[in-house]
Design a protein around this motif. Structure first.
Motif, PDB file in Angstrom:
ATOM      1  N   GLU A 241       0.815  -1.213   0.000  1.00 55.74           N
ATOM      2  CA  GLU A 241       0.000   0.000   0.000  1.00 55.74           C
ATOM      3  C   GLU A 241       0.852   1.267   0.000  1.00 55.74           C
ATOM      4  OE1 GLU A 241      -2.590  -0.262   3.328  1.00 55.74           O
ATOM      5  OE2 GLU A 241      -3.746  -1.950   2.520  1.00 55.74           O
ATOM      6  N   MET A 242       2.163   1.106   0.090  1.00 58.74           N
ATOM      7  CA  MET A 242       3.069   2.256   0.086  1.00 58.74           C
ATOM      8  C   MET A 242       3.472   2.598  -1.347  1.00 58.74           C
ATOM      9  SD  MET A 242       5.433   1.077   3.326  1.00 58.74           S
ATOM     10  CE  MET A 242       5.965   2.670   3.956  1.00 58.74           C
ATOM     11  N   THR A 243       3.937   3.832  -1.543  1.00 61.16           N
ATOM     12  CA  THR A 243       4.343   4.301  -2.868  1.00 61.16           C
ATOM     13  C   THR A 243       5.862   4.418  -2.931  1.00 61.16           C
ATOM     14  OG1 THR A 243       2.297   5.558  -3.070  1.00 61.16           O
ATOM     15  CG2 THR A 243       4.082   6.143  -4.568  1.00 61.16           C
ATOM     16  N   SER A 244       6.427   3.953  -4.032  1.00 59.70           N
ATOM     17  CA  SER A 244       7.883   3.974  -4.181  1.00 59.70           C
ATOM     18  C   SER A 244       8.401   5.402  -4.327  1.00 59.70           C
ATOM     19  CB  SER A 244       8.298   3.149  -5.400  1.00 59.70           C
ATOM     20  OG  SER A 244       9.700   3.249  -5.608  1.00 59.70           O
ATOM     21  N   CYS A 245       9.413   5.729  -3.528  1.00 55.96           N
ATOM     22  CA  CYS A 245      10.118   7.004  -3.667  1.00 55.96           C
ATOM     23  C   CYS A 245      11.275   6.834  -4.651  1.00 55.96           C
ATOM     24  CB  CYS A 245      10.620   7.459  -2.307  1.00 55.96           C
ATOM     25  SG  CYS A 245      11.609   8.963  -2.337  1.00 55.96           S
TER      26      CYS A 245
END
Length: 292
Positions: A241-245
């Motif tokens: 659910e996290m977004t890649s930096c």
């Protein structure tokens, strides 16, 4: 009273021409927007205007380097500027029948009356634009615009966890050394995980921040395939659910600039390899951002 037919004809066609041109202008401005989402509003804004049309609302957003989208209330002609893109931070896009949310294409060629020069301060979210004006007293003077928040290391002395700790939880290998402000190893005090599949470190910032970039100071060169890691940002600790930096390598210190100025409470660094012989050895993680 008798009205000349030619006057009526001219008036009618003038009105038609006006509305046709207005529609074309509105269509042109909407083309600047990459996406229009009806009945939606992004609930974190930094500036608002009353009694303003949609076109002017979009143009106001284009004046600010950090403005990426707008909320527009057509019934009440209210405009709200947003410094995030709902394409990335969709969790803050809420259903609201009064508004339409418009994601702006900032690559459009926009002409302005003022001469502007851009200065990038390491990351993307904290870009500064300088408006240059001519004054009587000091001549030409360039004033910074667009920077609304103070960007700094928001990870220092926050809460941090790791998938494991090297050598049976050896104290001087604990994750707390990643956020102590010391970027190099002193008496071997750098954080390390055990050898395992996809080990990770996760920082809890204890609040939602706008994340600009992440600095990783390495303490070890494992060699491929154990070097490559990915940094993700999210409002939960669930990896998917996290977004890649972005990605980095343990072979060197890295500055990982988040492409879309991400919103998040948690920042996680995780090796991409599933090789169970890999581990992470890192001396410091700095998360540069600002409280929203």
């Amino acid at each position: 009273m008798r009205i000349n037919q030619s006057v009526l004809y001219f008036t009618f066609h003038f009105i038609c021409l006006f509305f046709k041109v207005s529609a074309q202008c509105e269509s042109l401005d909407i083309q600047m927007a990459t996406k229009l989402i009806a009945n939606s509003r992004f609930n974190i804004t930094f500036m608002s205007y009353n009694t303003i049309g949609r076109n002017l609302c979009i143009k106001e957003c284009l004046k600010y380097p950090a403005c990426l989208s707008v909320n527009f209330d057509r019934s009440h002609l209210k405009c709200e500027l947003v410094s995030f893109s709902s394409d990335v931070n969709h969790v803050y896009l809420l259903e609201d029948s009064r508004f339409e949310h418009i994601v702006i294409n900032k690559t459009a060629d926009i002409s302005t009356d003022n001469e502007m020069s851009k200065t990038t301060v390491r990351g993307k979210c904290n870009e500064l634009f300088h408006k240059c004006v001519l004054t009587k007293s000091v001549g030409r003077r360039c004033l910074p615009e667009g920077k609304r928040w103070s960007f700094h290391n928001i990870a220092r002395n926050k809460t941090i966890h790791s998938s494991s700790v090297w050598s049976d939880n050896l104290p001087q290998r604990g994750p707390q050394y990643l956020i102590d402000g010391i970027r190099t190893a002193i008496n071997h005090y750098c954080a390390a995980t055990k050898t395992e599949s996809q080990p990770w470190f996760a920082v809890d910032l204890q609040n939602v921040y706008q994340i600009d970039h992440v600095l990783v100071y390495t303490g070890w060169n494992n060699g491929e395939p154990c070097n490559t890691y990915q940094v993700r940002v999210g409002v939960t600790t669930t990896w998917n659910e996290m977004t890649s930096c972005g990605v980095g390598s343990q072979a060197q210190d890295e500055t990982i600039v988040c492409k879309d100025c991400l919103l998040g409470r948690y920042v996680q660094l995780q090796l991409t390899s599933t090789d169970a012989s890999c581990h992470i050895v890192t001396c410091e993680i700095e998360v540069v951002g600002s409280l929203i």
